[in-house]
Every structure is written in structure tokens, then in C-alpha cells.
Design a protein around this motif. Structure first.
Motif, PDB file in Angstrom:
ATOM      1  N   GLU A  45       0.883  -1.185  -0.005  1.00 39.38           N
ATOM      2  CA  GLU A  45      -0.181  -0.071   0.063  1.00 39.38           C
ATOM      3  C   GLU A  45       0.802   1.162   0.050  1.00 39.38           C
ATOM      4  O   GLU A  45       2.151   1.224   0.334  1.00 39.38           O
ATOM      5  CB  GLU A  45      -0.933   0.121   1.336  1.00 39.38           C
ATOM      6  CG  GLU A  45      -2.277  -0.845   1.046  1.00 39.38           C
ATOM      7  CD  GLU A  45      -3.118   0.062   0.112  1.00 39.38           C
ATOM      8  OE1 GLU A  45      -2.990   1.168  -0.180  1.00 39.38           O
ATOM      9  OE2 GLU A  45      -4.178  -0.653  -0.153  1.00 39.38           O
ATOM     10  N   SER A  47       1.720   4.817   1.424  1.00 40.53           N
ATOM     11  CA  SER A  47       1.610   5.486   2.738  1.00 40.53           C
ATOM     12  C   SER A  47       0.545   6.508   2.938  1.00 40.53           C
ATOM     13  O   SER A  47      -0.206   6.551   3.871  1.00 40.53           O
ATOM     14  CB  SER A  47       2.991   6.039   3.349  1.00 40.53           C
ATOM     15  OG  SER A  47       3.905   5.127   3.546  1.00 40.53           O
ATOM     16  N   LEU A  90       4.364   2.871   9.369  1.00 35.47           N
ATOM     17  CA  LEU A  90       3.890   2.908   7.917  1.00 35.47           C
ATOM     18  C   LEU A  90       5.200   2.216   7.088  1.00 35.47           C
ATOM     19  O   LEU A  90       4.763   1.430   6.222  1.00 35.47           O
ATOM     20  CB  LEU A  90       3.912   4.173   7.372  1.00 35.47           C
ATOM     21  CG  LEU A  90       2.348   4.840   8.161  1.00 35.47           C
ATOM     22  CD1 LEU A  90       2.195   6.293   7.376  1.00 35.47           C
ATOM     23  CD2 LEU A  90       1.377   4.122   7.575  1.00 35.47           C
ATOM     24  N   LYS A  94       3.261  -1.144   5.641  1.00 31.96           N
ATOM     25  CA  LYS A  94       2.767  -0.812   4.438  1.00 31.96           C
ATOM     26  C   LYS A  94       2.896  -1.723   3.338  1.00 31.96           C
ATOM     27  O   LYS A  94       2.155  -2.078   2.487  1.00 31.96           O
ATOM     28  CB  LYS A  94       2.903   0.596   3.970  1.00 31.96           C
ATOM     29  CG  LYS A  94       4.261   0.594   3.642  1.00 31.96           C
ATOM     30  CD  LYS A  94       4.726   2.016   2.938  1.00 31.96           C
ATOM     31  CE  LYS A  94       6.255   2.099   2.292  1.00 31.96           C
ATOM     32  NZ  LYS A  94       6.485   3.481   1.652  1.00 31.96           N
ATOM     33  N   THR A 125      -7.375   1.687   5.018  1.00 29.56           N
ATOM     34  CA  THR A 125      -7.070   2.580   3.946  1.00 29.56           C
ATOM     35  C   THR A 125      -8.511   3.463   3.509  1.00 29.56           C
ATOM     36  O   THR A 125      -9.403   3.148   3.877  1.00 29.56           O
ATOM     37  CB  THR A 125      -6.711   1.997   2.393  1.00 29.56           C
ATOM     38  OG1 THR A 125      -7.736   0.989   1.996  1.00 29.56           O
ATOM     39  CG2 THR A 125      -5.206   0.915   3.013  1.00 29.56           C
TER      40      THR A 125
END
Length: 318
Positions: A45, A47, A90, A94, A125
């Protein structure tokens, strides 16, 4: 008779071929289920797409939310979050850096030290995806067992990813005492030893300086620099009662400062008890009921004491 002579070799060929196919399938199945040294990718993903983080352990939960470009604690209280900790989370989660696959569809998670009280980190998210990992016991000195509910799989993950992540609220809170830049100050009102001083900024060699009659200029500017970079040492309480505020010296404060910025925002700082031997000052900022400690600052030389004029004896006698 010649045709019958070919039958045995043909049958042997098909039997061998069938056996080879079954053997290959069994090997493929085994290799799929066995641990692998190839690092799997659970998710990846951006951040900026993550807008909420939760961490829970032993019945306690911490929650932080992305508000615009800032991170704020929302549980168990509302406060600014520590950006360095959020950045570390993160960075590590992530796209989790997993070491190997250990167990697919594990029968008993407790074999890996995972239950309802285990450390659990969950990322949310903006497009409504949820990613979760549960931390177990150490698999070896460098790795934890982790469980992904999404993949129903036990992995190992570097121990370093979980450094400093727990439910101690203090590690999640922003430690900056006051958020300002000295060059953005319009003026300061300072109360010290029952006297009030108004401090106006001046520019000298591209440096913002403050001065006031009756105050030592060097000590005064060191104090303002101290407030600009000061960080909280310990959080004492967020719900101080009037009696508690009095006990920590805020009924007769050592020093009060009101910092008015050019934007119109006003920041306040009130120092209560100062304990040199313990290297701490107790302080309350921005009118809150939160008592925190900061490093000791020696205020004893701030005020320039008035010097009494001694008259000659002959004048006094007259």
C-alpha cells in the motif's frame, strides 16, 4: 503371437507414465506446503492511502487517525500523535517484510503464541481495505511468528519491525511542548516574580532576538529558544483537578508565558514547581489540564535585581 508380444511393453509404459504423473503431483503439493525462503508479499500500500492505524494488546487499544496531513490520537484520548513512530509503522507495515511461510491454515494458533491478547496491528485505507497482522512468540532471536487472518497463514517477520510498538500511550503522543517558530512571534507577555514584561522581537544578523528592561537578554533568549525546541519528558496526568494543580505549584507559578504569533494564534505555558535535583519543571500549556514535565531550566539569573543606592553619611545626616 507377435501382437501379444507388444502388449506387455505397452502396458508397462502406461503404468510407468501414470506413476510418474502421480509422483510429480505429490512433489508439487509438498513443495507448495513447505516453508520457503522466498519472501512472500501479503499486501503493498501507499503510505498516503493509509488513514487509520490501530494497535491492541492485552485488552488495551490505541487508535490514530490521519487528519489532512497530520496524525492525531483518537483512542484512548484525543491528542497529537508522534510522527516519528507513525512513520516507522508505515515504513514497516505498508508492505510487511516477511521472512518465510511457516504454516498454512494452522490448526492451533496458540502453538505460535497467538491468542486474543496478542499484539495486533491493523491498517485501514481510504478505499476501505483492512490489513491485519497478529504478533506471536519469537521464532528465533531475530524473528517473530505472525499470523495474517486475511491469508490464514503463519509467517515469520523481523523482530525489528515491532520495536517500540506497544500500548504505552506515552510512546504514541507527540512530545513537542509548543509548536512555533521564533521568527513567527509577534510579541510575548512574560510574568516572572510578580512582574509582567512585554517582549518585542528585533532582527540582528538574521536572528530574531527579544529583550526587556529588567531581564537578562542572554538568559531571556535562551529561555525562548528552550521553549521552541523543548520536548516533554513525562506525561503526569491529562485530567488534573484544582487540588492537583495546586499540589504541583500552579496556584503560584514560577513563570507564565503568553506567546502571540503573527497569525493571531496564542500559545501559553505555565511553569509550576521546579526541582533542580530531579532535573525537571512541571508545566501546563495552552490552558489544558494536562500536567507534564520538561527538563530543568535555571531561571535564577533571568531577572536583573534592582541595586539600592547607598547615600553618603553626610547626606543622610542632613
Amino acid at each position: 503371437m507377435k501382437r501379444k508380444g507388444w502388449l506387455v511393453p505397452i502396458l508397462f509404459f502406461f503404468i510407468s507414465l501414470t506413476g510418474l504423473i502421480f509422483y510429480q503431483k505429490r512433489q508439487d503439493s509438498r513443495s507448495f506446503a513447505a516453508p520457503t525462503s522466498l519472501p512472500p508479499i501479503l499486501w503493498s500500500e501507499s503510505s498516503v492511502n493509509i488513514n487509520k492505524i490501530q494497535f491492541s494488546e492485552s485488552g488495551h487499544q490505541i487508535e490514530v487517525l490521519r487528519i489532512a496531513d497530520d496524525w492525531e490520537l483518537s483512542q484512548p484520548l484525543a491528542a497529537r500523535a508522534d510522527h516519528s513512530l507513525i512513520y516507522s509503522i508505515l515504513l514497516n507495515f505498508k508492505q510487511p517484510s516477511l521472512t518465510e511461510v511457516i504454516d498454512i491454515d494452522p490448526v492451533n494458533l496458540k502453538n505460535y503464541g497467538i491468542d486474543d491478547f496478542s499484539g495486533r496491528i491493523t491498517l485501514y485505507t481510504k478505499d476501505n481495505h483492512t490489513y491485519e497482522l497478529m504478533r506471536g512468540t519469537l521464532a528465533d532471536p531475530s524473528n517473530y511468528y505472525v499470523y495474517s487472518p486475511m491469508a490464514h497463514t503463519i509467517y515469520t517477520m523481523p523482530k525489528s519491525a515491532f520495536n517500540n510498538i506497544n500500548t504505552d500511550l506515552a510512546i504514541w503522543r507527540d512530545k513537542h511542548l509548543l509548536n512555533f517558530d521564533k521568527k513567527d512571534i509577534d510579541y510575548i507577555t512574560l510574568t516572572y516574580k510578580e512582574n509582567t514584561y512585554t517582549l518585542l522581537p528585533t532582527q540582528a544578523d538574521q536572528t530574531t532576538l527579544f529583550e526587556s528592561e529588567g531581564l537578562d537578554t542572554e538568559v531571556l533568549n535562551n529561555l525562548i529558544d528552550f521553549f521552541e525546541i523543548c520536548k516533554v519528558k513525562n506525561f503526569i496526568t491529562d485530567i488534573a483537578s484544582p487540588n492537583l494543580l495546586r499540589a504541583y505549584g500552579f496556584d503560584t507559578p514560577t513563570l507564565s508565558a503568553e506567546i502571540t504569533l503573527k497569525s493571531g494564534e496564542v500559545l501559553t505555558a505555565v511553569i509550576g514547581n521546579v526541582i533542580k535535583e530531579e532535573n525537571i519543571c512541571y508545566i501546563v500549556v495552552n490552558g489544558s489540564n494536562s500536567i507534564v514535565t520538561i527538563p530543568y531550566f535555571d531561571l535564577s539569573l533571568l531577572k536583573i535585581e534592582n541595586i539600592e543606592t547607598e547615600f553618603p553619611p553626610n547626606i543622610l545626616s542632613e
